[in-house]
Structures are given as C-alpha cells and as structure tokens.
Motif scaffolding. Sequence first.
Motif, PDB file in Angstrom:
ATOM      1  N   ALA A  79       8.548 -76.111 -42.724  1.00  0.00           N
ATOM      2  CA  ALA A  79       9.566 -76.665 -41.831  1.00  0.00           C
ATOM      3  C   ALA A  79       9.356 -76.208 -40.395  1.00  0.00           C
ATOM      4  CB  ALA A  79      10.956 -76.258 -42.319  1.00  0.00           C
ATOM      5  N   LEU A  80       9.071 -74.931 -40.195  1.00  0.00           N
ATOM      6  CA  LEU A  80       8.891 -74.403 -38.839  1.00  0.00           C
ATOM      7  C   LEU A  80       7.619 -74.918 -38.181  1.00  0.00           C
ATOM      8  CD1 LEU A  80      10.013 -70.703 -39.454  1.00  0.00           C
ATOM      9  CD2 LEU A  80      11.162 -72.374 -37.986  1.00  0.00           C
ATOM     10  N   LEU A  81       6.582 -75.172 -38.999  1.00  0.00           N
ATOM     11  CA  LEU A  81       5.312 -75.613 -38.428  1.00  0.00           C
ATOM     12  C   LEU A  81       5.267 -77.120 -38.173  1.00  0.00           C
ATOM     13  CD1 LEU A  81       2.759 -73.460 -40.472  1.00  0.00           C
ATOM     14  CD2 LEU A  81       3.487 -73.130 -38.108  1.00  0.00           C
ATOM     15  N   THR A  82       6.021 -77.907 -38.944  1.00  0.00           N
ATOM     16  CA  THR A  82       5.949 -79.364 -38.804  1.00  0.00           C
ATOM     17  C   THR A  82       7.091 -79.956 -37.990  1.00  0.00           C
ATOM     18  OG1 THR A  82       7.119 -79.689 -40.912  1.00  0.00           O
ATOM     19  CG2 THR A  82       4.716 -79.606 -40.994  1.00  0.00           C
ATOM     20  N   LEU A  83       8.153 -79.204 -37.767  1.00  0.00           N
ATOM     21  CA  LEU A  83       9.300 -79.725 -37.020  1.00  0.00           C
ATOM     22  C   LEU A  83       8.909 -79.952 -35.556  1.00  0.00           C
ATOM     23  CD1 LEU A  83      12.278 -80.307 -37.832  1.00  0.00           C
ATOM     24  CD2 LEU A  83      12.867 -78.125 -36.764  1.00  0.00           C
ATOM     25  N   PRO A  84       9.113 -81.151 -35.018  1.00  0.00           N
ATOM     26  CA  PRO A  84       8.748 -81.425 -33.616  1.00  0.00           C
ATOM     27  C   PRO A  84       9.532 -80.537 -32.646  1.00  0.00           C
ATOM     28  CG  PRO A  84       9.178 -83.470 -34.815  1.00  0.00           C
ATOM     29  CD  PRO A  84       9.644 -82.357 -35.689  1.00  0.00           C
TER      30      PRO A  84
END
Length: 378
Positions: A79-84
């Motif tokens: 979630a932290l790596l893919t969230l814009p």
Amino acid sequence: MKSKERRIRDSILTLITIVVIFILLYLANQFMSNYQLRILNLCGIYIILSLSMILINGFLGLFSLGHAGFMAIGAYTVALLTLPPMEKQLNYYLEPIVPWLANTEWSFLPAILLGGVFAAIAGLLIGAPVLRLKDDYLAIATLGFAEIIRIIFTNLQSVTNGSLGLKGLPKIEIGIPFTGLALNMSACIWIAAVITVLFMVRLVKGSYGKAFLAIREDEIAAEAMGINVFKHKLLAFVIASFFAGIGGAFLGNIMGTVDPLMFRFLLTYNIVLIVVFGGIGSLTGGVLAAIVITAAMEMLRFLDSSFDLGPLEIPGIPGVRMVVFSLLLMFIIIFKPRGIMGVREFSWQWLIDLPNNTKNYYADRAIRKSKAKKGCDQ
C-alpha cells in the motif's frame, strides 16, 4: 505405466488444467458481476493463505497463530509503495507522511515481492527465538507477535497513518512485456495462487517435505537421523511468512483500503477454520476448503441482517455467521478431526483409476451382501 511416462502424463494434464482455469477466469471476468468476481478473487487469496499455514501447522506439526501479523506487513508495504503521492497527501491529514515515502510510487509486481520479502524477514526474526517453544507456548508467542505488529502499525502515524489506515489503493495491474497488455486483478491473484500450489507441491514432495514430515512425527528421531530440526522449522516458517505477506497484500488491494483492524485475530481464525476443515496435512484439502468456506461465508452473510422466512421476519444479529462457522469447526473437530481430506492428496492416477475403483467397490459390496445373505439363510 513407467514412472517417467507417468510424470510426463501428469505434467501435461497439470498444464492443461492450468490453461482451463485461466480460460474459465477470462469467461468469469466477462460474465460475472463485480460482487461475484470479488468472491472468486477472495477464494484465490485464501488458497495462498491456507497453504502457507498448512506448511507450518500441518507438515511441521507446529501451532502458529501469527499469520495476521505477516499479512499486515505485506499489505502495508504494498500500500505504501503503490499509493500515488496525491492520494498520500489526502490520506495523511492528521500528521504528514515521512519525506522518504511521500513521493514513492512503485509498480505492483516489485512492490508485492518486496512485501513478501519483508514478511519473510519478520518471520526469520520472530521465528529464531519462538520456534524453540512448543505447542500452546508457540501459539501464544506468535499470536502476541501478530498483536504487536498491529499495535505498532496503529501508532506509527507518520508512516502507516495510524488507525485511519490507507484508502484509495490503486487497482492491481501488471503489464506483460513487449505486448502492451496488462493482467488485471483476478489474473494476478490466480496466477499467484497457482504458483503457490505448484511451489508447495514441489516442496513437500522433495527432500525438505520428507524432513518436515519426519519432524512432525518425532523430532528426536528426526534429529537422530541427521536432520537439523531447528533449521527446517525456521525455513518453513520463513516460506510461510513470505506467502502470508503476498496474500495480505492481495487482500488489502482487493479491499481498496488497509487499516490495523483488518488484521485482528479473527482473520487468523478464518484461515485456521479453512485449514482444519480441509485437512491439516493436505494441500488438496486446503485448496478445496478455501473455495468452499470463502463462498459459504458470503452466502451466509444474510444471517447478520434481518430476513424473511415465509410470513415471519427474522431479526438479524451481527456475528451469527461466525457463530455458525464456529459450530461447524466444533463439529469437524469432534466427528472428522482430520478434516475432509485428512492427509490425502489429489493425484491424476487416482482420478484415472476412480471409475475402476468405484466399480470394484460396489462389486465387493454386492459380494459381501450376497455372502451375508447366504449365511443368514443357512
């Protein structure tokens, strides 16, 4: 049939089955509603999670309850790596996100692999001390680890957004190189499920799987035969943690949100229910139970809300659905303690021989009845 020919035949049949699965998956994406697709995807996720738990609880004979913690690590990492970056600004309104994560945006494939690796590292760190414990002590220690992870994520406001969680997660999509095509959420989940099944089958059929079973049956005898018991326990724990992190990442993305309350003990309980129902020592049972239990959980959701039974209106009571499944678990433990499959596994040879075996079974049954009748007549 020679063993080499049988292996070639089994490989061809397995490949055909995988192709058929993905053809059916394509048709499901074309004709199923979003709600039905969601249930289908949850079945794939729970296959990954149940097989990872079976590796520890079934093939090693340990009793671990820390799956929710590893799932949380994988889910939050992805979630932290893919969230814009724009979504991160909208989510972190109480306290700003740490600068080194503010503008980070990865594609899904490397993010989910890193989520699995982080979960595996956590499994290594927690497994090194707690795997020296046994039985209930190990269960309590791993359950405590899962709760510690959840509390840490709740209080790391500037990293995980605390109890508010992360919302607006992007939809899963993995591009296929040189084709311009992309795999959607269902394809990604079921590819991961198929890979998990194939990996686990190869693992338990190999030398490591035999060592795991030897440890499960008798640790002292296994160690006397030259098996490094602690090394094999830790290896299985790390592998299971990796796949639990993968499953948690998929679960977070399919929900579109990640928050600490998702990863309470109840989530681990659901996986334990699937494992016990299918057969704690059977990968086949884990796959079947994951599909059956996940679908049944959704079908029985009406028990939590009011519904009409003819002229009567039955008031809904929140939590009744889980009471039903708790009773089901008790029933299985009492009357079918090994689950629906026990330690049996599916094989192509069993399926090919099934008509003859069924025919022989009924023929033998008819002969026994005939002999019993003659004995009574005499």
